[in-house]
Write an enzyme that holds these catalytic residues in place. Structure first.
Site, short mmCIF file in Angstrom:
data_model
loop_
_atom_site.label_atom_id
_atom_site.label_comp_id
_atom_site.label_asym_id
_atom_site.label_seq_id
_atom_site.Cartn_x
_atom_site.Cartn_y
_atom_site.Cartn_z
N TYR A 156 0.81 -1.17 0.11
CA TYR A 156 -0.04 -0.16 -0.10
C TYR A 156 1.01 1.17 -0.24
O TYR A 156 0.53 2.23 -0.76
CB TYR A 156 -0.83 -0.14 1.19
N LYS A 160 1.20 4.43 -2.83
CA LYS A 160 0.78 5.72 -2.33
C LYS A 160 2.07 6.65 -2.62
O LYS A 160 2.28 7.95 -3.21
CB LYS A 160 0.18 5.88 -1.23
#
Length: 248
Positions: A156, A160
């Protein structure tokens, strides 16, 4: 201040959570909002109804941001219908959190395709029309985790962090065409995605946040409204942190 009258805004993943709050904020400021969804048609329609009830304009559109061909076809149709997409908010995302030792290829591929690929392909699909108008706003939803990292979120955080890098590159690439590209990096915000966090973990997050509370979706939406507005015309390539001081 911060009016968007006459603007067409596309919000991916706009059916719930941050996407819904952003859609409502843009619609309340006068934009005609196109609410994208992948599977939750009823929820997307509910978002559109909230905007209409407040006197705004809204439509819904279905496509999967992990599918570049579907993005191209859908946005091409939207441009024919509306003539422009002035604001693109790349909000759709997934989180498949677990320690690296348990990550598999499918989870990695899905996260990259949705969180990073989705923003890239949507941006590519809208950029030519923005170039013709010599104006446009692209807003990418990153995360505090993309800057700080976190245990169990290697994939994740990579997506990002990549989104932040892409934001800065596109900002440089299209500034001369009057297009701004910025990112918002929320901290811990009260949404469906974060509601699954165990209470002990939630309290640990609150304790590590200087403001001592979780954020509200409307606070992130306000940041998006600012970046979409004419008042932010001299702001590009930036990461606006809405995180209560969790990362500075």
């Amino acid at each position: 201040m911060f009016r968007l009258d006459g603007k067409i805004a596309l919000v991916t993943g706009g059916s719930r959570g941050l996407g819904r709050a952003i859609s409502v904020a843009l619609g309340s400021a006068g934009a005609h909002v196109i609410v994208n969804y992948r599977a939750g048609e009823a929820a997307a329609q509910e978002t559109a109804n909230v905007i209409r009830a407040a006197g705004g304009q809204a439509d819904i559109v279905q496509f999967d941001v992990a599918d570049a061909a579907a993005i191209d076809a859908s946005i091409s149709a939207l441009l024919k219908t509306h003539g422009a997409i002035d604001i693109a908010v790349n909000n759709a995302g997934v989180a498949r959190d677990q320690l690296l030792m348990r990550v598999n290829q499918a989870e990695f591929d899905e996260s990259m395709a949705v969180n990073l690929g989705g923003a890239l392909w949507v941006s590519k699909a809208v950029i030519r029309a923005m170039m013709r108008k010599k104006s446009g706003r692209i807003i990418n939803l990153a995360s505090v985790i993309g800057e700080s990292g976190n245990v169990g979120q290697a994939v994740y955080s990579a997506t990002k962090a990549g989104l932040i890098g892409m934001t800065k590159s596109l900002a440089r690439e299209y500034a001369s065409r009057g297009i701004t590209v910025n990112a918002i990096a929320p901290g811990y915000i009260e949404t469906d995605m974060t509601a699954e966090l165990p209470e002990a973990a939630r309290q640990a997050v609150i304790q590590s946040t200087p403001l001592g509370r979780v954020g509200r979706p409307e606070e992130v939406a306000s940041a998006a409204l600012y970046l979409a507005s004419e008042e932010a015309g001299y702001v590009t390539g930036q990461v606006l942190r809405v995180n209560g001081g969790m990362y500075m």
